[in-house]
Design a protein around this motif. Structure first.
Motif, short mmCIF file in Angstrom:
data_model
loop_
_atom_site.label_atom_id
_atom_site.label_comp_id
_atom_site.label_asym_id
_atom_site.label_seq_id
_atom_site.Cartn_x
_atom_site.Cartn_y
_atom_site.Cartn_z
N UNK A 100 0.83 -1.21 0.00
CA UNK A 100 0.00 0.00 0.00
C UNK A 100 0.87 1.26 0.00
N UNK A 101 1.86 1.30 0.88
CA UNK A 101 2.70 2.49 0.98
C UNK A 101 3.55 2.68 -0.28
N UNK A 102 4.01 1.59 -0.85
CA UNK A 102 4.78 1.70 -2.08
C UNK A 102 3.90 2.24 -3.21
N UNK A 103 2.67 1.73 -3.31
CA UNK A 103 1.76 2.22 -4.34
C UNK A 103 1.47 3.71 -4.15
N UNK A 104 1.37 4.13 -2.90
CA UNK A 104 1.12 5.54 -2.63
C UNK A 104 2.29 6.40 -3.09
N UNK A 105 3.52 6.00 -2.73
CA UNK A 105 4.69 6.81 -3.07
C UNK A 105 4.93 6.83 -4.57
N UNK A 106 4.95 5.66 -5.20
CA UNK A 106 5.23 5.61 -6.65
C UNK A 106 4.12 6.26 -7.45
N UNK A 107 2.87 6.13 -6.99
CA UNK A 107 1.76 6.79 -7.68
C UNK A 107 1.88 8.30 -7.64
N UNK A 108 2.27 8.82 -6.47
CA UNK A 108 2.46 10.27 -6.34
C UNK A 108 3.60 10.74 -7.24
N UNK A 109 4.73 10.04 -7.22
CA UNK A 109 5.85 10.42 -8.07
C UNK A 109 5.48 10.34 -9.55
N UNK A 110 4.80 9.27 -9.95
CA UNK A 110 4.39 9.13 -11.35
C UNK A 110 3.47 10.26 -11.77
#
Length: 479
Positions: free
Chosen positions: A422-432
């Motif tokens: 979940x946290x990885x998806x949050x971070x990478x989604x924000x960066x993307x």
């Protein structure tokens, strides 16, 4: 402080084996569930079970500090803080600064949350109580509770588990001390102990023996053998039963990036009383007018998302709601979140569910921000649809603040089985979303976003939670 004091390490080692063993028994016999504590009566509730002779050990905060219950003015001196106070007395008597200080700073530990867990396990062993649990009380903070009710069994040696328990205890703290760990485990069970040519041997009940090989103060191996010298098959240490999350893992991962992208566009309201129909709001973005909004001092156009009744814990979509989000819930096995009315009463953190829903819904509607308006029953939520409001821009400082805010929002809805995804998806989604290049060479300990000559480092703890963020020139954070 980068590790615990020598005084604490010395006091703790002899209790670690028994503490890990007792904690495993507690996990086997006590099902997790909604948790609360009554300090004045010294009682704790886990799910539908009530425990006496129990209370609070202390709390871990987002700033990586641990505060003992005895040091809190609101609960110090109550039966629910009695065990914590006994620990302070031990600290004063044995010169252990961590037990005698009101606040323990864990910020320099490699994993402060893990250090807090270790501190709690040590306390369980040193105090000789029967169980320990922790629960999230919002954001990334936890309360640790101790249970000493007689309904919790006292641990006895299990031949299939003893070797794993001793190995875990010997490896838990730095600096070796394996001899003290083994001797302490034998002493806990009044078991015969003898030195051998290459280590130690503990006589267990029913003819079983724990054979430990050592290199000085470091453990090389531990096995349990039966009377015929055959090795006993080692079983994995029990894990706590996992209660299915209110928001399924897959759905939460899908919502994480939309929630993070829009959480920075959250705003506050001013100068407007609630009415039956609202199409414009006086809105002040939480990150300041300069980066988010370019409108004159006037209301901005909005569309209502839904409302939340804080008494009944019922979420109600406005009109057809946000079909994209409701369909997302159905696709990820969460039909209970897709109806016109959603009962959040069984969620441990209903407010976090609502905020995640609203932030994700605003993003899926193409809105750069959202706001809440109080009414008689709770709150009504709106997506900011005014064309003059532009999406939040980013830079390392803004990104760090947004990611930390989103982590506080999402963390209570996760557990270690789902947290990193979940946290990885949050971070990478924000960066993307902001076209920030992502460097993953440090994964899963960290993810890096590159902002030209600068970087934002997002660091993770052992459970997959976001430990914190750091910014600096490219490469400088490695020094």
């Amino acid at each position: 402080m980068e590790t615990f004091s020598d005084a604490l390490l010395s006091l703790a080692r002899g209790h670690l084996g028994g503490a890990i063993e007792q904690y495993s028994v507690f996990q086997q016999h006590v099902r997790p569930g909604p948790t609360r504590v009554d300090h004045r009566s010294g009682r704790v509730w886990l799910g539908d079970r009530e425990f006496t002779a129990s209370g609070e050990l202390g709390t871990y905060a987002e700033d990586h500090t641990f505060r003992w219950a005895w040091a809190k003015s609101a609960v110090g001196g109550t039966p629910g803080a009695a065990a914590s106070a006994r620990l302070r007395d031990l600290g004063l008597r044995h010169g252990v600064p961590e037990f005698a200080s009101e606040l323990v700073d864990l910020s320099r530990f490699p994993d402060p949350m893990l250090a807090a867990d270790h501190l709690a396990i040590i306390a369980l062993g040193v105090l000789g109580v029967r169980g320990m649990t922790k629960f999230n009380h919002g954001g990334r903070a936890y309360a640790f509770l101790l249970v000493d009710d007689e309904s919790v069994p006292v641990a006895e040696p299990d031949p299939g588990l003893v070797a794993g328990i001793v190995r875990a205890a010997a490896q838990m703290l730095p600096g070796g001390g394996a001899r003290t760990v083994v001797a302490g485990y034998a002493r806990r069970h009044h078991a015969a102990l003898r030195d051998t040519a290459d280590g130690m041997e503990v006589q267990l009940p029913d003819g079983y023996r724990l054979i430990v090989r050592l290199d000085g103060e470091y453990l090389l191996d531990a096995v349990v053998v039966d009377a015929g010298r055959g090795d006993v098959d080692a079983a994995p240490l029990p894990r706590a039963e996992r209660i299915p999350p209110f928001v399924p893992d897959a759905l939460l991962s899908a919502l994480a990036a939309p929630a993070a992208i829009t959480v920075g566009g959250r705003g506050s309201l001013r100068g407007l009383a609630p009415t039956a129909a609202v199409s414009a709001l006086w809105w002040e973005p939480m990150f300041g007018d300069g980066d988010v909004v370019a409108v004159p001092d006037r209301p901005v156009a909005v569309t209502e998302i839904g409302g939340y009744d804080t008494e009944t814990k019922i979420w109600t979509w406005a009109g057809t709601g946000v079909p994209e989000l409701r369909e997302l819930a159905r696709d990820h096995g969460a039909a209970h979140l897709a109806g016109d009315r959603v009962d959040l009463g069984s969620s441990a953190h209903p407010d976090a569910v609502v905020t995640a829903f609203v932030a994700a819904a605003a993003h899926l509607r193409g809105a750069p921000g959202w706001a809440a308006l109080p009414d008689g029953a709770g709150w009504r939520y709106f997506a900011i649809t005014d064309e003059a409001v532009r999406p939040l821009r980013t830079d390392p400082g803004v990104a760090a603040l947004v990611i930390e805010t989103a982590a506080d929002l999402l963390h209570p809805l996760t557990d270690p089985d789902s947290r990193y995804a979940t946290m990885r998806a949050m971070v990478t989604g924000y960066f993307d979303r902001h076209r920030v290049p992502i460097l993953t060479f440090g994964e899963p300990q960290m993810l890096l976003g590159q902002f030209g000559l600068y970087e934002l480092r997002v660091e993770f703890d052992s459970t997959g939670g976001i430990l914190g963020t750091r910014t600096g020139m490219l490469g400088q954070l490695m020094i």
